[in-house]
Design a protein around this motif. Structure first.
Motif, PDB file in Angstrom:
ATOM      1  N   GLY A  99      58.389  71.376 112.916  1.00 24.78           N
ATOM      2  CA  GLY A  99      59.719  70.829 112.709  1.00 24.78           C
ATOM      3  C   GLY A  99      59.989  70.349 111.299  1.00 24.78           C
ATOM      4  O   GLY A  99      61.144  70.090 110.948  1.00 24.78           O
ATOM      5  N   ASP A 100      58.951  70.237 110.470  1.00 24.70           N
ATOM      6  CA  ASP A 100      59.124  69.805 109.078  1.00 24.70           C
ATOM      7  C   ASP A 100      59.341  71.044 108.217  1.00 24.70           C
ATOM      8  O   ASP A 100      58.396  71.687 107.778  1.00 24.70           O
ATOM      9  N   HIS A 101      60.608  71.363 107.967  1.00 24.66           N
ATOM     10  CA  HIS A 101      60.958  72.594 107.264  1.00 24.66           C
ATOM     11  C   HIS A 101      61.396  72.365 105.823  1.00 24.66           C
ATOM     12  O   HIS A 101      61.749  73.326 105.131  1.00 24.66           O
ATOM     13  N   GLU A 102      61.369  71.139 105.355  1.00 24.04           N
ATOM     14  CA  GLU A 102      61.841  70.852 104.001  1.00 24.04           C
ATOM     15  C   GLU A 102      60.980  71.574 102.969  1.00 24.04           C
ATOM     16  O   GLU A 102      59.750  71.487 102.974  1.00 24.04           O
ATOM     17  N   ASN A 103      61.648  72.311 102.082  1.00 22.33           N
ATOM     18  CA  ASN A 103      60.978  73.061 101.014  1.00 22.33           C
ATOM     19  C   ASN A 103      59.945  74.055 101.535  1.00 22.33           C
ATOM     20  O   ASN A 103      58.889  74.257 100.927  1.00 22.33           O
ATOM     21  N   THR A 104      60.250  74.680 102.672  1.00 19.10           N
ATOM     22  CA  THR A 104      59.386  75.737 103.193  1.00 19.10           C
ATOM     23  C   THR A 104      60.046  77.091 102.947  1.00 19.10           C
ATOM     24  O   THR A 104      61.278  77.187 102.853  1.00 19.10           O
ATOM     25  N   PRO A 105      59.258  78.161 102.828  1.00 15.89           N
ATOM     26  CA  PRO A 105      59.843  79.488 102.608  1.00 15.89           C
ATOM     27  C   PRO A 105      60.477  80.049 103.866  1.00 15.89           C
ATOM     28  O   PRO A 105      60.227  79.564 104.977  1.00 15.89           O
ATOM     29  N   GLY A 106      61.269  81.073 103.685  1.00 15.67           N
ATOM     30  CA  GLY A 106      61.877  81.781 104.803  1.00 15.67           C
ATOM     31  C   GLY A 106      61.262  83.158 104.956  1.00 15.67           C
ATOM     32  O   GLY A 106      60.263  83.495 104.311  1.00 15.67           O
ATOM     33  N   CYS A 107      61.863  83.975 105.797  1.00 17.42           N
ATOM     34  CA  CYS A 107      61.395  85.343 106.016  1.00 17.42           C
ATOM     35  C   CYS A 107      62.506  86.113 106.720  1.00 17.42           C
ATOM     36  O   CYS A 107      63.561  85.562 107.043  1.00 17.42           O
ATOM     37  N   ILE A 108      62.250  87.373 106.971  1.00 17.59           N
ATOM     38  CA  ILE A 108      63.169  88.203 107.752  1.00 17.59           C
ATOM     39  C   ILE A 108      62.531  88.478 109.112  1.00 17.59           C
ATOM     40  O   ILE A 108      61.348  88.820 109.197  1.00 17.59           O
ATOM     41  N   LEU A 109      63.293  88.284 110.170  1.00 18.87           N
ATOM     42  CA  LEU A 109      62.849  88.618 111.521  1.00 18.87           C
ATOM     43  C   LEU A 109      63.616  89.840 112.005  1.00 18.87           C
ATOM     44  O   LEU A 109      64.847  89.906 111.845  1.00 18.87           O
ATOM     45  N   ILE A 110      62.917  90.781 112.600  1.00 19.46           N
ATOM     46  CA  ILE A 110      63.558  91.992 113.116  1.00 19.46           C
ATOM     47  C   ILE A 110      63.285  92.115 114.608  1.00 19.46           C
ATOM     48  O   ILE A 110      62.130  92.069 115.048  1.00 19.46           O
ATOM     49  N   GLY A 111      64.352  92.249 115.373  1.00 22.43           N
ATOM     50  CA  GLY A 111      64.254  92.461 116.807  1.00 22.43           C
ATOM     51  C   GLY A 111      64.873  93.790 117.185  1.00 22.43           C
ATOM     52  O   GLY A 111      65.382  94.517 116.321  1.00 22.43           O
ATOM     53  N   PRO A 112      64.893  94.110 118.469  1.00 22.67           N
ATOM     54  CA  PRO A 112      65.429  95.405 118.906  1.00 22.67           C
ATOM     55  C   PRO A 112      66.931  95.553 118.716  1.00 22.67           C
ATOM     56  O   PRO A 112      67.445  96.675 118.680  1.00 22.67           O
ATOM     57  N   MET A 113      67.654  94.425 118.589  1.00 21.12           N
ATOM     58  CA  MET A 113      69.115  94.501 118.495  1.00 21.12           C
ATOM     59  C   MET A 113      69.673  93.945 117.178  1.00 21.12           C
ATOM     60  O   MET A 113      70.883  93.935 116.988  1.00 21.12           O
ATOM     61  N   GLY A 114      68.801  93.495 116.276  1.00 18.71           N
ATOM     62  CA  GLY A 114      69.347  92.943 115.048  1.00 18.71           C
ATOM     63  C   GLY A 114      68.288  92.316 114.154  1.00 18.71           C
ATOM     64  O   GLY A 114      67.091  92.346 114.446  1.00 18.71           O
ATOM     65  N   VAL A 115      68.807  91.741 113.060  1.00 20.78           N
ATOM     66  CA  VAL A 115      67.954  91.150 112.033  1.00 20.78           C
ATOM     67  C   VAL A 115      68.428  89.732 111.744  1.00 20.78           C
ATOM     68  O   VAL A 115      69.627  89.462 111.724  1.00 20.78           O
ATOM     69  N   VAL A 116      67.466  88.820 111.501  1.00 19.96           N
ATOM     70  CA  VAL A 116      67.778  87.444 111.135  1.00 19.96           C
ATOM     71  C   VAL A 116      67.092  87.118 109.811  1.00 19.96           C
ATOM     72  O   VAL A 116      65.896  87.384 109.647  1.00 19.96           O
TER      73      VAL A 116
END
Length: 217
Positions: A120-137
């Motif tokens: 739950g501590d997301h401050e100053n953390t990196p992101g990424c790309i998530l890919i599922g069968p119906m879309g991308v986040v």
């Protein structure tokens, strides 16, 4: 010779008394089941629907040790600057904010320097790309290496004089025995006693899911 025998007997008696006293003063240790947490993803409702479709619901396939938590049938791909992790399990239930938990080794493989953080501590953390069968986040943050921690019910925390977010040490009982420092205690009336480590920590210490550790506070 009689003097030597008497001296030996005296030494033995003293040794036995000392050992008995040491044992009586030694505090009992809290034994905890440890489970190894492989890479996984927690999703928000919004991100779940982007990846799997409007109105989609997770399909539980296996209950986890903590009440209400489960491994879902659904998997996603995690994409970083240098690579992809495929078939990464989604865990339920849904959360307010999506979170990706990987090991340091996973991070090296896909080019993401995930910091060690409490869930739950997301401050100053990196992101990424998530890919599922119906879309991308596209996640702007939320990729972490989970801080090793112990889930503990309130009754047990009170008994052992431990508090929420306290840091303790935990000693393994494996062939390559180690002492884990900075283990976070997480206390809740809904928790079942359980320690989580990631795959890197498990491999380094030679432990596997179901093994026991002893808490050293």
């Amino acid at each position: 010779m009689e003097y030597i025998d008497s001296e030996k007997e005296l030494i033995n008696k003293i040794t036995q008394c000392v050992m008995k006293q040491v044992k009586s003063n030694k505090k009992p240790s809290l034994k905890v089941t440890v489970n190894v947490s492989a890479r996984h993803v927690h999703l928000s409702k919004r991100d779940l629907e982007k990846l799997f479709g409007k109105g989609y619901a997770l399909t539980p396939i296996r209950e986890l040790m903590q009440p209400g938590e489960f491994a879902a049938k659904e998997t996603v791909m995690i994409v970083g600057p240098k690579g992809v992790l495929q078939n990464v399990r989604v865990l339920g239930p849904l959360r307010e904010k999506s979170q990706v938990e990987i090991s340091k080794t996973d991070g090296y493989a896909i080019g993401i320097q995930a910091p060690v953080r409490a869930s739950g501590d997301h401050e100053n953390t990196p992101g990424c790309i998530l890919i599922g069968p119906m879309g991308v986040v596209q996640l702007q943050d939320g990729v972490i290496c989970a801080l090793r921690h112990i889930h503990m019910p309130c009754t047990l925390a009170n008994k052992w004089d431990l508090r929420d977010n306290q840091m303790v040490k935990a000693e393994t009982c494996s062939e390559r025995s180690v002492i884990f420092d900075n283990v976070q205690v997480r206390v809740s009336p809904n928790y079942v006693l359980e320690m989580h480590v990631d795959t890197d920590e498990a491999n380094a210490s030679g432990i596997k899911s179901g093994d026991k550790v002893f808490v050293i506070s």
